[in-house]
Motif scaffolding. Structure first.
Motif, PDB file in Angstrom:
ATOM      1  N   ASP A  52       0.819  -1.213   0.000  1.00  0.00           N
ATOM      2  CA  ASP A  52       0.000   0.000   0.000  1.00  0.00           C
ATOM      3  C   ASP A  52       0.858   1.269   0.000  1.00  0.00           C
ATOM      4  OD1 ASP A  52       0.956  -0.048   2.609  1.00  0.00           O
ATOM      5  OD2 ASP A  52      -1.031  -0.153   3.548  1.00  0.00           O
ATOM      6  N   MET A  53       2.182   1.097  -0.175  1.00  0.00           N
ATOM      7  CA  MET A  53       3.138   2.203  -0.291  1.00  0.00           C
ATOM      8  C   MET A  53       3.317   2.980   1.008  1.00  0.00           C
ATOM      9  SD  MET A  53       2.246   3.608  -4.130  1.00  0.00           S
ATOM     10  CE  MET A  53       0.487   3.814  -3.874  1.00  0.00           C
ATOM     11  N   THR A  54       2.936   2.381   2.145  1.00  0.00           N
ATOM     12  CA  THR A  54       3.087   3.047   3.433  1.00  0.00           C
ATOM     13  C   THR A  54       4.080   2.307   4.325  1.00  0.00           C
ATOM     14  OG1 THR A  54       1.295   1.869   4.563  1.00  0.00           O
ATOM     15  CG2 THR A  54       0.706   3.894   3.360  1.00  0.00           C
ATOM     16  N   VAL A  55       4.674   3.097   5.210  1.00  0.00           N
ATOM     17  CA  VAL A  55       5.506   2.594   6.303  1.00  0.00           C
ATOM     18  C   VAL A  55       4.770   2.967   7.572  1.00  0.00           C
ATOM     19  CG1 VAL A  55       7.745   2.774   7.463  1.00  0.00           C
ATOM     20  CG2 VAL A  55       7.619   2.928   4.964  1.00  0.00           C
ATOM     21  N   LYS A  56       4.572   1.999   8.459  1.00  0.00           N
ATOM     22  CA  LYS A  56       3.810   2.257   9.680  1.00  0.00           C
ATOM     23  C   LYS A  56       4.648   1.896  10.906  1.00  0.00           C
ATOM     24  CE  LYS A  56      -0.609   1.406   7.391  1.00  0.00           C
ATOM     25  NZ  LYS A  56      -1.006   2.777   7.242  1.00  0.00           N
ATOM     26  N   ALA A  61       3.084  -2.592  22.941  1.00  0.00           N
ATOM     27  CA  ALA A  61       2.340  -2.831  24.182  1.00  0.00           C
ATOM     28  C   ALA A  61       0.837  -2.687  23.982  1.00  0.00           C
ATOM     29  CB  ALA A  61       2.813  -1.874  25.281  1.00  0.00           C
ATOM     30  N   THR A  62       0.440  -1.710  23.165  1.00  0.00           N
ATOM     31  CA  THR A  62      -0.989  -1.427  22.999  1.00  0.00           C
ATOM     32  C   THR A  62      -1.534  -1.874  21.645  1.00  0.00           C
ATOM     33  OG1 THR A  62      -0.620   0.756  22.038  1.00  0.00           O
ATOM     34  CG2 THR A  62      -0.725   0.622  24.458  1.00  0.00           C
ATOM     35  N   GLY A  63      -0.655  -2.047  20.657  1.00  0.00           N
ATOM     36  CA  GLY A  63      -1.096  -2.358  19.305  1.00  0.00           C
ATOM     37  C   GLY A  63      -1.507  -1.131  18.524  1.00  0.00           C
ATOM     38  N   ALA A  64      -1.384   0.036  19.138  1.00  0.00           N
ATOM     39  CA  ALA A  64      -1.800   1.282  18.473  1.00  0.00           C
ATOM     40  C   ALA A  64      -0.843   1.637  17.343  1.00  0.00           C
ATOM     41  CB  ALA A  64      -1.848   2.425  19.476  1.00  0.00           C
ATOM     42  N   LYS A  65      -1.413   2.163  16.266  1.00  0.00           N
ATOM     43  CA  LYS A  65      -0.617   2.692  15.169  1.00  0.00           C
ATOM     44  C   LYS A  65      -0.122   4.063  15.611  1.00  0.00           C
ATOM     45  CE  LYS A  65      -2.964   3.172  11.609  1.00  0.00           C
ATOM     46  NZ  LYS A  65      -3.793   3.161  10.429  1.00  0.00           N
ATOM     47  N   VAL A  66       1.200   4.229  15.676  1.00  0.00           N
ATOM     48  CA  VAL A  66       1.807   5.463  16.156  1.00  0.00           C
ATOM     49  C   VAL A  66       1.984   6.464  15.021  1.00  0.00           C
ATOM     50  CG1 VAL A  66       3.889   6.432  17.233  1.00  0.00           C
ATOM     51  CG2 VAL A  66       3.000   4.206  17.994  1.00  0.00           C
ATOM     52  N   ARG A  67       2.327   5.941  13.832  1.00  0.00           N
ATOM     53  CA  ARG A  67       2.663   6.824  12.730  1.00  0.00           C
ATOM     54  C   ARG A  67       2.484   6.086  11.408  1.00  0.00           C
ATOM     55  NH1 ARG A  67       4.586  11.156  13.749  1.00  0.00           N
ATOM     56  NH2 ARG A  67       5.812  10.808  15.610  1.00  0.00           N
ATOM     57  N   THR A  68       2.090   6.819  10.385  1.00  0.00           N
ATOM     58  CA  THR A  68       2.053   6.298   9.020  1.00  0.00           C
ATOM     59  C   THR A  68       2.790   7.271   8.117  1.00  0.00           C
ATOM     60  OG1 THR A  68      -0.078   5.198   9.341  1.00  0.00           O
ATOM     61  CG2 THR A  68       0.587   5.628   7.065  1.00  0.00           C
ATOM     62  N   GLY A 105       8.441  12.246  13.151  1.00  0.00           N
ATOM     63  CA  GLY A 105       7.678  11.833  11.982  1.00  0.00           C
ATOM     64  C   GLY A 105       8.192  12.430  10.688  1.00  0.00           C
ATOM     65  N   ALA A 106       9.240  13.223  10.773  1.00  0.00           N
ATOM     66  CA  ALA A 106       9.760  13.893   9.576  1.00  0.00           C
ATOM     67  C   ALA A 106      10.453  12.909   8.636  1.00  0.00           C
ATOM     68  CB  ALA A 106      10.750  14.984   9.980  1.00  0.00           C
TER      69      ALA A 106
END
Length: 175
Positions: A52-56, A61-68, A105-106
């Motif tokens: 999907d052309m993304t890096v995540k 610990a939580t499974g939360a997506k921190v950054r895309t 995130g830069a």
């Protein structure tokens, strides 16, 4: 405990407990197959890259997506954390290598020089260099501070599928 991370063509990333064999967590967020994954050195984060052309970035610990990150224009073939855990390098079939700052995130740099898809990337142990390999049958070394191409090797007669630095950072192995 000891854990393994896997990425799948079903678009998920899974974290597994090595000792018990149990699935700890399933991370959902990629819209297409996941091609590559890596743990941060402290094990608190996972990075994944996909078709999907993304890096995540994920919190283990939580499974939360921190950054895309979505700066590439083709599938992501390789991702890895720097040894200090502060940066991620990604390689893509768009022929570029990108360096990302995990905290801010830069997008720090886009490294251009491969003429075909990039299949594999790695940071040197000190984080000052990145190595990349691709379908153009070359292995390239890049300076992470300037983005300059330091060296190109062209001894392979087919696509490069794997590259890594030695632990002392003085050698590179490619295959």
């Amino acid at each position: 405990g000891k854990r393994v991370v896997s990425g799948s063509h079903d678009g998920t990333v899974k974290i597994w407990d090595v000792e018990t064999g149990a699935e700890e967590r399933t991370l959902k967020g990629h819209e297409e197959p996941v091609n590559c994954v890596d743990f941060s050195p402290d094990g608190k984060l996972v990075v994944s890259g996909g078709n999907d052309m993304t890096v995540k970035i994920w919190d283990t610990a939580t499974g939360a997506k921190v950054r895309t990150w979505s700066g590439h224009t083709a599938e992501i073939s390789s991702v890895t954390f720097s040894l200090d855990g502060k940066r991620v390098v990604s390689g893509s079939h768009d022929g570029t290598v990108k360096i990302w700052d995990v905290e801010t995130g830069a997008e720090e740099r886009t490294l251009k020089g491969h003429e075909e898809p990039v299949n594999c990337v790695d940071f040197s142990p000190d984080g000052k260099l990145v190595v990349s390999g691709g379908n153009d049958m070359t292995v390239k070394i890049w300076d992470t501070a300037t983005g300059a191409k330091v060296r190109t090797w062209s001894g392979h007669t087919a696509e490069i599928s794997s590259v890594t630095f030695s632990l002392d950072g003085k050698r590179v192995v490619s295959g």
